[in-house]
Each structure stands twice: as C-alpha cells, then as structure tokens.
Write an enzyme that holds these catalytic residues in place. Structure first.
Site, PDB file in Angstrom:
ATOM      1  CG  HIS A 176      -1.993  -1.084   1.159  1.00 12.70           C
ATOM      2  ND1 HIS A 176      -2.441  -1.656  -0.007  1.00 12.70           N
ATOM      3  CD2 HIS A 176      -2.667  -1.713   2.165  1.00 12.70           C
ATOM      4  CE1 HIS A 176      -3.351  -2.577   0.282  1.00 12.70           C
ATOM      5  NE2 HIS A 176      -3.504  -2.638   1.588  1.00 12.70           N
TER       6      HIS A 176
ATOM      7  CG  HIS B 252      -7.593  -0.443   2.148  1.00  9.03           C
ATOM      8  ND1 HIS B 252      -8.156  -1.123   3.200  1.00  9.03           N
ATOM      9  CD2 HIS B 252      -6.633  -1.242   1.648  1.00  9.03           C
ATOM     10  CE1 HIS B 252      -7.530  -2.277   3.342  1.00  9.03           C
ATOM     11  NE2 HIS B 252      -6.598  -2.379   2.407  1.00  9.03           N
TER      12      HIS B 252
ATOM     13  CD  GLU C 297      -8.015  -3.685  -0.776  1.00  9.37           C
ATOM     14  OE1 GLU C 297      -6.837  -3.399  -1.005  1.00  9.37           O
ATOM     15  OE2 GLU C 297      -8.340  -4.579   0.029  1.00  9.37           O
TER      16      GLU C 297
END
Ligand code: BGC
Length: 381
Positions: free
Chosen positions: A135, A209, A346
């Site tokens: 991420h 997210h 996602e």
C-alpha cells in the site's frame, strides 16, 4: 422618458437574475459542507467534508489520505446506517495501521521485496509488510494531507483531492500528481474518479481501502452476507501473500463467487490458498477487462436489505475478508473491531504486477494519463 423607463426596468430585471443565480450557487455549495476534523499531533490540520444528497444519505471524506470516512445509507425500512468502519477524528486515522478508508498508493497491494525494474533500472521501495512493500509504504498516500476543492459547478456533491508525490517518495521514481474526485449523486451512487500524471517513468496503482459492513453494525461479522464477484479466475498467492504469477480458474474452488454466495460458506475449508491468505485476501481477475466501467461485484446483507454494487474499469478486484481485524483496533465510538466484521473490495491492477510480465502493465510515462473510475452503488432489496 420612455427609453429611461425601459432601461431602468431592464437593469432591475438583470439585478434580480444575478441575485437568483448567486443564491442558486450558494444552495449548490450546501451539497458539500466542511468542518475541522482535528489537528494531528504533528500540527497538521485536517478537514472533514460531508457530501449530501436528496435522499438524506451522506458520505464523509477527509483531507488525510483522501480518506472515505463514512457512508450513511438507508436499510429497507429507510433507517440510515453507517456501512463503513472508521475513526471519529483525524488523530484516529493518523494512528491507524489497517488503512481504514484511505486512498492507498502509489501501489495499492503488495510488491515482492519492494523491488522492481523499469527501463533497465532497479528501484527499492519501502519495506513495510514483512519483507514486502504494501500500500505505498509506511508513509504512503494515506499519511499525507491532500488539498481539497469543492466542485461547486457539479449538479451533485463532489470534492476533488490532490496530492503531489515528490520524486523518490517511498522509493518511487518521478513526481506524480494524483487527483481523486468523490461524487455522491441522488441515487446513492458514490463515484471515485482518479486521474494521475508523472514527470518521469514510474508505476502507479492506487486504490480505495474502504472496510464495508452493510449491516451498519460493526459488531456483526460479514460471514452471512452474500457476495458475487464477476470473475472466472483469480491470482493465487504464495508466502507473504505475493501473487505467484498464475491465473487460476475459480471453478470448483472456494473462490467461485460467480453467483452470490455467503462469504462464510467456504471460508474455513481445508484449502491451501485460504490458509495462505488466512481467509480471503486475494485478487480476482475481472471478466471482460476492456477499460470500460463494468459490474465487478455485489454484496447483499439480507437482514437490513442493503445491497451494494461495485463497478470499475480496473482489471482486478482484491477481496479481503477482514482477517487481520482482531479486536485490537478501536474505531468509531471506541468500538473494538473484531475478526471479519468488514470486507474490502479494492479495485486495482493485480498485486506485484511490476514483477509479473504476464499481468497488465502499471507503468506510467510522461505525457500519459493514469485514470480509474470505480463506483459504489447503494440500494435495498
Ligand atoms: C490486504 C491485506 C491487508 C489489508 C490491510 C488489504 O488490502 O490485502 O492483506 O492486511 O489490506 O493492510
């Protein structure tokens, strides 16, 4: 005399028209209201925006990580409920390591050992997930204050966040400018539009997210909710949840969500992929990828009747079943978020694409535009 009279009437009429249109734009701007969301311990101030629509449903977003803070939508009896896990204030988000609601990047998901080669040069990214990069790194997009612009000309509530990520940030080459626009229309449709550019060759794969629990009750698990994913294939993982590069059929496996199925139905099956992911934490290869916006997934919560459709133009969808929630993370109202009480969907490119030549490319070059459209549509059944 007559002439003067007509000129006076004309001027008065024009004045009234100007006042009316001013009043109109004032009303439109009320579609979006803003307030302080607090100041972080390092002194940075965070603003919270509320997006309103005609059905009294609301979406809240904030400038820290362009975060999606709350979505309040009705159940089948019209009772509004917040279907997102999150925090009560900015400091809650600053302390969060579970990425609740953030725009994550530059690369949403994992890159093996944080390494990739682009145009013959190897880059080393921040390592923040075991031996891998996740991420966007420790100080990725989610730790940044984005600038915000309310789109007063939009017919419905709309805010654009911008972040300029400097060359070398978290190890990524090129200065990247990314805009993410949240729009909330009167049909309870939340659209996220991303638009990005770079001044040097780089990779870019941001995602949103959000942790959803359509029941509106974060104490209940998502295991009895029905999920459909429009995908005949998924990308299996190895240790550290790194994709192996294979594209496997879901047929006859617990990964088959081609028709709506209870999330909990097969989650505890004796299956190597489920063990490696500690549940579902995999990327599905969406059917018919052609860069148009298509239905990717649906979620249905039978007791409340809430139904969510996810549409995207991305090739993949990570379904994460909240396997790392274990009651230690406290969120809104001080609530401890327990095991599998939310799910993430996602929209993204496949994990570790820079190291998997058979996966669609995530390279972005100067002069090109990164774009993504992902839609969350709420209704009831
Ligand atoms: C990942 C999970 C991770 C979660 C929170 C998801 O996108 O797939 O493995 O635990 O994000 O970081």
């Amino acid at each position: 005399m007559n002439k003067l009279y007509f000129i006076a009437i004309f001027l008065a009429a024009s004045f009234i028209t100007v006042c009316q249109s001013k009043e109109g734009s004032k009303m439109d701007s009320k579609l979006v209201t803003s307030q302080s969301f607090g100041t972080l311990s390092d002194g940075r101030a965070v603003t919270l925006f509320t997006l309103h629509n005609k059905s009294n449903a609301t979406v809240k977003v904030c400038t820290l990580g362009a975060d999606l803070v709350s979505i309040k939508v009705p159940d089948r009896d019209g009772n509004l409920g917040d279907v997102l896990l999150g925090h009560d204030d900015a400091q809650g988000y600053a302390n969060d390591n579970s990425y609740l609601g953030f725009i994550v990047g530059r690369y949403g998901n994992r890159i093996a050992k944080g390494k990739f080669v682009l145009d013959g040069k190897e880059y080393q990214l921040d390592i923040n997930d075991g031996v891998n990069h996740l991420h966007g790194g420790k100080d990725g997009f989610h730790r940044k204050i984005w600038t915000a612009t309310v789109n007063a000309d939009s017919p419905y509530a709309s805010v654009t966040f911008r972040y300029v990520s400097p060359d070398g940030e978290e190890g990524y080459p090129g200065t990247v400018t990314l805009d993410v626009t949240y729009s909330w229309n009167d049909n309870n449709q939340l659209t996220l539009k991303y638009s990005g550019t770079t001044d040097a060759p780089t990779i870019l794969n941001p995602t949103s997210h959000g942790y959803f629990n359509l029941s509106g009750n974060p104490d209940s698990t998502i295991l009895n909710q029905l999920l459909m994913i429009n995908a005949d294939h998924f990308t299996p993982i190895g240790l550290g949840l790194i994709t192996t590069g294979e594209i496997q059929s879901v047929e006859g496996t617990p990964f088959d969500f081609t028709t709506p199925k209870k999330i909990g139905e097969k989650i505890n099956d004796d299956n190597e992929q489920l063990q490696l992911g500690k549940g579902y934490d995999h990327n599905w290869v969406l059917d018919g990828y052609d860069k148009s916006v298509r239905l990717a997934a649906t979620v249905f919560d039978p007791p409340s009747g809430r139904y969510m459709e996810v549409l995207t133009d991305q090739p993949g969808l990570q379904f994460y079943s909240g396997n790392f929630l274990n009651g230690t993370l406290r969120g809104k109202g001080g609530k401890a978020y327990q095991y599998r009480t939310a799910l993430c969907l996602e929209a993204q490119h496949f994990p570790d694409s820079p190291n998997k030549p058979n996966f669609p490319s995530v390279t972005l070059r100067p002069g090109e535009k990164y774009s993504q459209t992902t839609i969350y549509q709420f209704s009831t059944k």
